[in-house]
Every structure is written in C-alpha cells, then in structure tokens.
Design an enzyme around this catalytic site. Sequence first.
Site, PDB file in Angstrom:
ATOM      1  N   SER A 133       4.120  -7.512   3.096  1.00 16.75           N
ATOM      2  CA  SER A 133       3.657  -6.635   4.149  1.00 16.75           C
ATOM      3  C   SER A 133       2.461  -5.777   3.748  1.00 16.75           C
ATOM      4  CB  SER A 133       4.809  -5.715   4.585  1.00 16.75           C
ATOM      5  OG  SER A 133       5.236  -4.912   3.493  1.00 16.75           O
TER       6      SER A 133
ATOM      7  N   LYS B  57      -1.015   2.149   1.086  1.00 21.15           N
ATOM      8  CA  LYS B  57      -0.301   1.540   2.206  1.00 21.15           C
ATOM      9  C   LYS B  57       0.234   2.644   3.110  1.00 21.15           C
ATOM     10  CE  LYS B  57       3.370  -1.950   2.873  1.00 21.15           C
ATOM     11  NZ  LYS B  57       4.323  -2.814   2.124  1.00 21.15           N
TER      12      LYS B  57
ATOM     13  N   SER C 232       6.249  -8.124  -1.218  1.00 19.89           N
ATOM     14  CA  SER C 232       5.218  -7.609  -0.312  1.00 19.89           C
ATOM     15  C   SER C 232       3.942  -7.153  -0.995  1.00 19.89           C
ATOM     16  CB  SER C 232       5.788  -6.442   0.512  1.00 19.89           C
ATOM     17  OG  SER C 232       6.723  -6.911   1.445  1.00 19.89           O
TER      18      SER C 232
END
Length: 500
Positions: free
Chosen positions: A141, A62, A165
């Site tokens: 996310s 990420k 997330s």
Amino acid sequence: MSLLLEAERYVANQSSHLALNAFITPLPRRSSRWQDQVKHADLRRAQGKQKSRLDGRLIAFKDNICTRDLPTTCASKTLETFTSPFNATVVQQLEDAGAIVAGKTNLDEFGMGSHSIHSRFGPVKSAHCGRDSDNLSAGGSSGGSAVAVATDQCYAALGTDTGGSVRLPAAYTGIVGFKPSYGLLSRWGVVAYANSLDTVGIMAKETSTVRDVFGILNQYDSRDPTSHPPSSRSRISHRLKSTPLRIGVPLEYNISELAPSVRRSWYRSLEYMRQQGHTIQLVSLPMTKSALSAYYILAPAEASSNLAKYDGVRYGTRFEGRDGDGDNKSEGYLYAKTRGEGFGSEVKRRIMLGAFSLSAQAIDNYFIQAQRIRRLVRHDFDAVFRAENPLTAHALDIEHQAREVGVDVLICPTAPSPPPRISELTNANATKSSLDAYVSDVFTVPASLAGLPAISVPVSGRENVYSHDDEDLAGIQIIGQYGDDDLVLNVGELLQGNGL
C-alpha cells in the site's frame, strides 16, 4: 551539490510529476520554512556540525503516519479533515536529526491494498523505467512513497509494511524497500491497520541510505507497547556473523507461476553470491503455502477491531443521519451512514471479513487456526536459520539442531511477476480480481507473520543492465533471522552495489 539545490530539485519534481499522484499533500514550493531549514543544514555541513547524514534531506511520509504540520488522511473520507496535534515518533526522530518533511504520500486506504488503487485521492501511477509506465501499478500500500523515491521527489521515504506494503512497491518501482524486525521501530503515531503485523518501513534508491535512516529510527520508545526495551535489544545486537555466508533458497518460492524475468533475476542473484564464495543451500518452509490464507484472516480481524472507533461520534468525519428510531427511513442511521460513506470498498470488504472470522460461530475455525499457522510459519524460519531467534531461544530442540546446518539469510523473489497495468485492476473489464491482488503478497507475507527483517532490492535479469526495459528488473528479497537487520542490509547492499 548544495543541500538547497538538491531540495529545490526534489520539490520541482513534485510539481512536474503531479500526474503520478504520489503525494496527497506535497511540500509547498514557495514556502520559505523548508528553504530556511535547508539553508541552516547547508551551513552546518560547511561548518562540519551536521546533526546526522540526513541533515537537510527531504523525507516523505506515508499518509498514515501522523505529522503535526500536515494533514493525516489515510487516503480515506473518514479522516479527510484530520490534522494530528503531534508528530509520530519516527517523524520526530528524523526531524531531530535535521531531516525535513517532504510531504505526505498516497496509499491504499488505511494501508489495505497491494496496488495503491484504493485511495480517496485516486490511484498512484508508476514511472518505472519510463516505458509507457504511468499505466503500471506502483504496488501497495506504500505506492506513493515508492514512486516519490523512484522519481526523485524526495531523498527517502517512510511507509508501513503489514504484509509486504513496503517491499512490493519497491519491487514494482525499481527501488530499495526495507521492513525491519517487528518491534525495533516505533509505531506510536502511526494509524493502526493490524497491530501485531504493522511495521514502519524505509524506502530509498540506495541501501546505504536505508541504513542511515534505520540507524536513526532504531530506538526504544516507551509510548509504543510493542517497542522492544533495551533489555531485549541487548540480546539482539552484536551477534557474531559467519563468513562466508550460507544462503538459503526456499523451495516453496519456486512456483510454476513465477515470471521468467523474475526467475532470471533470482538466478543471477544466487549465482553472484556463489561467485563471491558464499554457499547456496536448498531449504524447505512447508507452512509457506498456508501463510497467505492465515494472513488474510488475521490482518482483517485486527483491522475490524481497530477501525471500529471511526464511528463519527468519537473519531472520524461524521456523515449526518438519525441516531435512533424515526419515521424518515431515508435519512439512515448515523453510525451506519458514517461508516458506509466514510470507508471505501476494500476497507469495507476487510472489515466484514474480519468481523466474520472473529464471530462466535467462526473464531475457532478461522482466527484460532490462523494463529496456529502463524506460529508454525515462525517455527519453519527458526528451523532453517543458523542463528537462533533471540526472543525464543532454547524453546525447542529442533532449533538447537538447526544451528549446525542452518543458513544465515534467505534469498527469494519479492513478487512472483512484474507489475500489472492499472487498467487490469480497475476498469469495468478488469482481468484481475481482488483475489489476484491478494496473491501479489505471497512471497512477502511469511516474513511479516514471523516478524523478520526483509529487504527488496532491484536486480536485472540480464547481464547488460543498461539495456533493460520494465520487465527485466525484478525485486529480490533477502530475509534474515529476527534481529539480523544489519546482516540483511549488508547482503542487500552487496547485491545492489555490484551491477546486478
């Protein structure tokens, strides 16, 4: 298949799935560096000298996890020119184990979102089950990491989980997403959103792969002040587990808004565990109803503090403006212009919310009350688990009473409904508001507030798992007592590995 052929297939998939927008910085296809790394790993495997089970595997990260060789943008204008001089600890640990950075994945800006649509680089699109699904939310996310795994653009991926997330994108894309106990995996080199909640999470297609990654990352890091030292870890590990298990079903998760497909998958999971000889027991977590409200006070408050440093002077990209009083009012002040143009709408919304809840006029009614709710949420979990919390053992009498009648794990849905379409979230005629997006986290936030290990695994709502479409597959969440990460992984592997 050789590791080189596998890696080339992953990189080719990155090129063929560009429209899904899973990567901000993909691995250069013609680069010889990663090819040489994989060839060396192939040679070590042939010689029986593998560094680990991840040697030569491509792992995506990420884009809020710092990497030395690739930019770290957090999907924000504020950091679009930033390249870290060092690797985050989790990146270095995996590289030392022979893993190869497969690129940096897309996300909601600074990790603030539930659908990966608040990105400087555009929304992530899901490819779940292939039914007109590039219009579906990938969850957030860590949506880029989830889609990268689901579409075979990498072997596994790391994300961050603050309120769900990692688990929510896993549920929306039909993969496995694991949030370990808070403090077990290092956060050094991970750009902070909310320090007391942020946890590095792991995503893969198989729970066994998640276990391999967790085994490498589960180490003390002296550079991370929230990392548990060896003395604490010794209390957490090697706890005896009972057989058969007592499976807890939290009543508060059985909400009227639960989609039928999710309810069917939940029922099938519980019925399978019952058939394996495990006991199903109803439990109550009364503070669950207040957990979401508390989270959306605490997380923005911490974010408001963390993001204050991105002022264009010390950190972040500078957007030029006046640095004091002047005649040309159109230029704007440097600080205001930098933050106004550098942050997206969702980040601004949460900064404002956090700044308000920390203000002298509001802190008692909001932030302090939310902290009290957080403590009560943690107490609810401690009261229903049979194992005592190793960090708070012997604190309350009710915890000792619960040892006789408690459960080993909780099984519940990860999300109350299937993924919405992106058009429902972003168009001018969008049918879902920001508040609707926040509600997506209702089942994942409680475990985050308590710092507990939780995993989402895909479970079909139908007996014939080979005939399902998108809405037949739901994420089922297993939550364990603090430190029971191995038990959570065991139950996740049990559910996933038996045709559910």
